[in-house]
Design an enzyme around this catalytic site. Sequence first.
Site, PDB file in Angstrom:
ATOM      1  N   GLU A   1      -5.841   5.971 -19.633  1.00  0.00           N
ATOM      2  CA  GLU A   1      -5.854   7.278 -20.434  1.00  0.00           C
ATOM      3  C   GLU A   1      -6.596   6.966 -21.839  1.00  0.00           C
ATOM      4  OE1 GLU A   1      -3.300  11.136 -21.245  1.00  0.00           O
ATOM      5  OE2 GLU A   1      -2.462   9.211 -20.579  1.00  0.00           O
TER       6      GLU A   1
ATOM      7  N   ASP B   1      -7.637   4.386  -9.078  1.00  0.00           N
ATOM      8  CA  ASP B   1      -8.924   4.044  -9.094  1.00  0.00           C
ATOM      9  C   ASP B   1      -9.650   5.187  -8.969  1.00  0.00           C
ATOM     10  OD1 ASP B   1     -11.378   2.740  -8.792  1.00  0.00           O
ATOM     11  OD2 ASP B   1     -10.228   1.001  -8.205  1.00  0.00           O
TER      12      ASP B   1
ATOM     13  N   ASP C   1       0.983  -1.253   0.042  1.00  0.00           N
ATOM     14  CA  ASP C   1      -0.051  -0.006  -0.008  1.00  0.00           C
ATOM     15  C   ASP C   1       0.776   1.320  -0.011  1.00  0.00           C
ATOM     16  OD1 ASP C   1      -2.794   1.301   0.699  1.00  0.00           O
ATOM     17  OD2 ASP C   1      -1.134   2.096   2.460  1.00  0.00           O
TER      18      ASP C   1
ATOM     19  N   LYS D   1     -18.662   4.996  -7.830  1.00  0.00           N
ATOM     20  CA  LYS D   1     -19.722   4.844  -6.820  1.00  0.00           C
ATOM     21  C   LYS D   1     -19.683   5.809  -5.773  1.00  0.00           C
ATOM     22  CE  LYS D   1     -21.413   0.378  -8.161  1.00  0.00           C
ATOM     23  NZ  LYS D   1     -21.791  -0.998  -7.751  1.00  0.00           N
TER      24      LYS D   1
END
Length: 171
Positions: free
Chosen positions: A153, A77, A54, A81
Site C-alpha cells: 500500500e 498480486d 494455496d 500484464k
Amino acid sequence: VEIGSGSGDTLAAVAAAHPDRDFIGFEVYLPSIATTLNKLADKDVSNARVIMADAAAGLEHLFVAGQLDEVWTFFPDPWRKKRHHKRRIVNPDTIDLVTSRVHPGGLWRLATDWQDYAEQMWDVLDATEGLVNRAGPRGHVARPAWRPQTHFETRGQKLGHGVWDLLYDRE
C-alpha cells in the site's frame, strides 16, 4: 482467514488485538511465512496460524460451508500484464468458494492499489449472488483503522496509485 498474509503485518496486529478470536493466514512464499511467524512470536500471539498452501485449496479442504466470519484479501498480486489476468486470485472460482465458506452475515474485505484490479473485482463481485457491496455498486470504503498500512500500500501510494478498500456482506 487472510488470503495471502504476506509479511504478516495485518495478521499479527489484528490477532494480538483480538485474543478471543482465531485467525488463519494462507501464504505460499516461505520468506514471508518466516517473517509472519516472527511477528506473531514478537507479539506473543497464540490465536493465529499460518498455512503454507494455496488459499483456494485450503479454503476448499479445511473449512465447511458457512464456517468463516470473515475473509481478507489485501493487496493480492495484480498480475499487471493482460495475458496474466487469469492468474488473479479474485476470480469467479475463488469468489464462489469464499462465498460458500463465509456464513450469512459474514464479510469479505479486499484492498488493492491497482485501479484495473479494483474494477475487475467490482465487475465480478458485484455480479455475485449472495454478496452485497456495502458501499453500493462499484463503491469502496475507507481503510479500516484497525488494518495497518502494508508495504504494498505504501509503495503504491508513493507511485501515485489510489487505494481501494472493498467490503462485501454475505447475504
